[in-house]
Design an enzyme around this catalytic site. Structure first.
Site, mmCIF file in Angstrom:
data_model
loop_
_atom_site.group_PDB
_atom_site.id
_atom_site.type_symbol
_atom_site.label_atom_id
_atom_site.label_comp_id
_atom_site.label_asym_id
_atom_site.label_seq_id
_atom_site.Cartn_x
_atom_site.Cartn_y
_atom_site.Cartn_z
ATOM 1 N N ASP A 44 -29.090 -62.228 97.294
ATOM 2 C CA ASP A 44 -29.170 -61.651 95.945
ATOM 3 C C ASP A 44 -28.188 -60.511 95.687
ATOM 4 O O ASP A 44 -28.037 -60.056 94.543
ATOM 5 C CB ASP A 44 -30.607 -61.191 95.641
ATOM 6 N N HIS B 234 -26.676 -65.432 105.117
ATOM 7 C CA HIS B 234 -26.918 -66.723 104.455
ATOM 8 C C HIS B 234 -26.103 -66.917 103.184
ATOM 9 O O HIS B 234 -26.364 -67.857 102.432
ATOM 10 C CB HIS B 234 -28.422 -66.891 104.174
HETATM 11 C C1 BJW Z 1 -42.842 -58.334 102.061
HETATM 12 C C2 BJW Z 1 -43.005 -57.895 100.743
HETATM 13 C C3 BJW Z 1 -42.820 -56.513 100.491
HETATM 14 C C4 BJW Z 1 -43.316 -60.049 100.808
HETATM 15 N N1 BJW Z 1 -42.496 -55.686 101.487
HETATM 16 N N2 BJW Z 1 -42.532 -57.501 103.042
HETATM 17 C C5 BJW Z 1 -34.204 -73.078 116.369
HETATM 18 C C6 BJW Z 1 -35.556 -73.363 116.360
HETATM 19 C C7 BJW Z 1 -36.128 -74.037 115.281
HETATM 20 C C8 BJW Z 1 -35.363 -74.449 114.198
HETATM 21 C C9 BJW Z 1 -34.023 -74.166 114.215
HETATM 22 C C10 BJW Z 1 -33.458 -73.495 115.284
HETATM 23 N N3 BJW Z 1 -32.132 -73.336 115.025
HETATM 24 C C11 BJW Z 1 -31.857 -73.889 113.822
HETATM 25 C C12 BJW Z 1 -32.987 -74.411 113.321
HETATM 26 C C13 BJW Z 1 -33.090 -75.114 112.026
HETATM 27 C C14 BJW Z 1 -33.190 -74.172 110.849
HETATM 28 C C15 BJW Z 1 -34.489 -73.378 110.964
HETATM 29 O O1 BJW Z 1 -34.520 -72.198 111.270
HETATM 30 N N4 BJW Z 1 -35.608 -73.981 110.637
HETATM 31 C C16 BJW Z 1 -36.904 -73.316 110.679
HETATM 32 C C17 BJW Z 1 -37.454 -73.161 109.270
HETATM 33 C C18 BJW Z 1 -37.822 -74.062 111.583
HETATM 34 N N5 BJW Z 1 -32.049 -73.287 110.787
HETATM 35 C C19 BJW Z 1 -30.889 -73.685 110.268
HETATM 36 O O2 BJW Z 1 -30.747 -74.827 109.869
HETATM 37 C C20 BJW Z 1 -29.758 -72.683 110.221
HETATM 38 N N6 BJW Z 1 -28.571 -73.290 110.706
HETATM 39 C C21 BJW Z 1 -28.323 -73.432 112.003
HETATM 40 O O3 BJW Z 1 -29.018 -72.932 112.858
HETATM 41 O O4 BJW Z 1 -27.204 -74.205 112.286
HETATM 42 C C22 BJW Z 1 -27.053 -74.715 113.596
HETATM 43 C C23 BJW Z 1 -28.123 -75.769 113.806
HETATM 44 C C24 BJW Z 1 -28.358 -76.712 112.841
HETATM 45 C C25 BJW Z 1 -29.348 -77.674 113.012
HETATM 46 C C26 BJW Z 1 -30.123 -77.674 114.172
HETATM 47 C C27 BJW Z 1 -29.875 -76.700 115.134
HETATM 48 C C28 BJW Z 1 -28.859 -75.756 114.966
HETATM 49 C C29 BJW Z 1 -29.445 -72.312 108.791
HETATM 50 C C30 BJW Z 1 -30.530 -71.555 108.153
HETATM 51 C C31 BJW Z 1 -30.177 -71.284 106.689
HETATM 52 C C32 BJW Z 1 -31.346 -70.698 105.956
HETATM 53 N N7 BJW Z 1 -31.109 -70.725 104.577
HETATM 54 C C33 BJW Z 1 -32.178 -70.314 103.682
HETATM 55 C C34 BJW Z 1 -32.099 -70.991 102.317
HETATM 56 C C35 BJW Z 1 -30.826 -71.069 101.661
HETATM 57 C C36 BJW Z 1 -31.116 -71.462 100.276
HETATM 58 C C37 BJW Z 1 -31.000 -70.305 99.332
HETATM 59 O O5 BJW Z 1 -31.247 -69.134 99.607
HETATM 60 O O6 BJW Z 1 -30.660 -70.639 98.243
HETATM 61 O O7 BJW Z 1 -32.173 -68.883 103.582
HETATM 62 S S1 BJW Z 1 -33.815 -70.698 104.185
HETATM 63 C C38 BJW Z 1 -34.547 -69.322 103.418
HETATM 64 O O8 BJW Z 1 -35.264 -68.668 104.472
HETATM 65 C C39 BJW Z 1 -33.389 -68.392 102.993
HETATM 66 C C40 BJW Z 1 -33.829 -67.087 103.614
HETATM 67 O O9 BJW Z 1 -32.727 -66.233 103.822
HETATM 68 C C41 BJW Z 1 -34.523 -67.520 104.879
HETATM 69 C C42 BJW Z 1 -35.444 -66.528 105.466
HETATM 70 O O10 BJW Z 1 -36.549 -66.294 104.641
HETATM 71 P P1 BJW Z 1 -37.162 -64.852 104.550
HETATM 72 O O11 BJW Z 1 -36.148 -63.908 104.055
HETATM 73 O O12 BJW Z 1 -37.829 -64.527 105.813
HETATM 74 O O13 BJW Z 1 -38.211 -65.032 103.342
HETATM 75 P P2 BJW Z 1 -39.715 -65.562 103.394
HETATM 76 O O14 BJW Z 1 -40.102 -65.884 101.991
HETATM 77 O O15 BJW Z 1 -39.895 -66.609 104.400
HETATM 78 O O16 BJW Z 1 -40.540 -64.325 103.890
HETATM 79 C C43 BJW Z 1 -40.722 -63.165 103.080
HETATM 80 C C44 BJW Z 1 -41.479 -62.153 103.910
HETATM 81 O O17 BJW Z 1 -41.562 -60.945 103.174
HETATM 82 C C45 BJW Z 1 -42.920 -62.591 104.223
HETATM 83 O O18 BJW Z 1 -43.175 -62.365 105.599
HETATM 84 C C46 BJW Z 1 -43.782 -61.657 103.347
HETATM 85 O O19 BJW Z 1 -45.017 -61.324 103.961
HETATM 86 C C47 BJW Z 1 -42.892 -60.448 103.244
HETATM 87 N N8 BJW Z 1 -43.067 -59.621 102.030
HETATM 88 N N9 BJW Z 1 -43.340 -58.934 99.936
HETATM 89 C C48 BJW Z 1 -42.392 -56.155 102.738
HETATM 90 N N10 BJW Z 1 -42.995 -55.974 99.216
#
Ligand code: BJW
Ligand code: ZN
Length: 248
Positions: A107, A122
């Site tokens: 953002d 990201h």
């Molecule tokens: C508050 C609050 C307040 C609320 N105060 N807190 C190893 C193991 C398992 C899987 C994988 C692995 N390696 C790779 C993977 C696959 C995959 C992955 O991780 N999958 C998992 C979901 C299982 N990863 C990938 O594909 C990555 N690429 C990669 O590793 O390439 C090599 C590879 C590929 C394939 C296989 C193996 C290796 C790329 C990841 C890209 C992530 N992109 C996204 C979306 C893009 C779309 C977009 O933004 O338009 O990025 S996913 C989405 O999640 C976004 C975010 O940046 C990301 C993280 O989310 P975040 O920020 O944590 O948000 P939330 O909503 O989940 O959590 C919010 C938190 O805030 C909560 O905890 C609330 O409680 C809290 N909260 N209000 C404080 N006021």
């Protein structure tokens, strides 16, 4: 692991004397600015499965649907302003000798708040990338017209964002891993800690001996590993942490 609702002395002692601090933020830090998070009751994924929209395969299949989702999100983010949490990190950067801010957010609110050179793992929702010539350009138009947008070279543009299954920028990831590994304190704010490789940065930091401090409104998979978890909103805790560690 210890869970607190207020800034404990242990945080003050570790953070106030730390020479190297790295911070990892996620969608939760922007929630109080009005940017929807991804997961949870009000999360962006609520009505969509991630693999439906945030993958290169989805974009290839349905570029218009994917672009409409991004257009909707850009419209949501456009009026949002940094909050007290973002601002506290700007203040922290000024007080710590070696400070690195790593964010999963697309953002741009950390930069808008005044953070210098955050590592945006990201991507950036305001940048487009050409699927043909690879050119990256800023476009802040809301709503976008036409959808899907096209490059001057004629090919379709895509959001300059890292989708599932895509590699992160290796320079950015390297910088983040280095900062995590070098840190005395690793602060993890507002992330569900489920998306890799960002989630692995806390392990890198912990294995190098850093104190792990988490700030989140709820417990996460990181909580058992964190030295301290401050439960509550980032906009509440971060300014108090800064004030407690570096009283003005
Ligand atoms: C508050 C609050 C307040 C609320 N105060 N807190 C190893 C193991 C398992 C899987 C994988 C692995 N390696 C790779 C993977 C696959 C995959 C992955 O991780 N999958 C998992 C979901 C299982 N990863 C990938 O594909 C990555 N690429 C990669 O590793 O390439 C090599 C590879 C590929 C394939 C296989 C193996 C290796 C790329 C990841 C890209 C992530 N992109 C996204 C979306 C893009 C779309 C977009 O933004 O338009 O990025 S996913 C989405 O999640 C976004 C975010 O940046 C990301 C993280 O989310 P975040 O920020 O944590 O948000 P939330 O909503 O989940 O959590 C919010 C938190 O805030 C909560 O905890 C609330 O409680 C809290 N909260 N209000 C404080 N006021
Ligand atoms: Zn092009």
């Amino acid at each position: 692991m210890a869970i607190f609702h207020d800034v404990p002395r242990a945080v003050k002692e570790r953070l106030a004397t730390a020479e190297r601090v790295a911070v990892l933020t996620g969608a939760g830090i922007s929630a109080e600015s009005g940017v929807p998070t991804f997961r949870g009751a009000e999360g962006l994924w609520k009505n969509f499965r991630p693999e439906e929209l945030a993958t290169p395969e989805a974009f290839e299949r349905e570029p218009v649907t994917v672009w409409e989702w991004y257009d909707w999100r850009r419209g949501k983010v456009a009026p949002c302003q940094p909050n007290a949490g973002h601002q506290a990190l700007v203040a922290m950067e000024k007080r710590v000798a070696d400070f690195t801010l790593i964010t999963q957010n697309v953002d741009g609110l950390h930069r808008l708040a005044g953070s210098t050179d955050p590592v945006e793992l990201h991507g950036d929702i305001w940048l487009t990338r050409c699927t043909g010539c690879g050119a990256v350009a800023e476009d802040r138009t809301v709503p976008l017209e036409p959808i899907p947008p096209k490059c001057r070279c004629g090919a379709m543009l895509r959001p300059h964002i890292v989708w599932f299954g895509e590699s992160l920028d290796m320079k950015k990831l390297g910088r983040a891993q280095q900062a995590a590994g070098d840190s005395d304190v690793f602060l993890v704010v507002g992330t569900s800690s489920v998306v890799w490789p960002a989630a692995g940065l806390s392990e890198v930091a912990a294995m190098s001996g850093a104190t792990i401090i988490e700030i989140n409104v709820e417990e996460t998979p990181l909580t058992p590993m964190a030295d301290v978890t401050l439960l509550g909103p980032a906009g509440y805790h971060l300014p108090r942490v800064v004030e407690r560690c570096w009283p003005s």
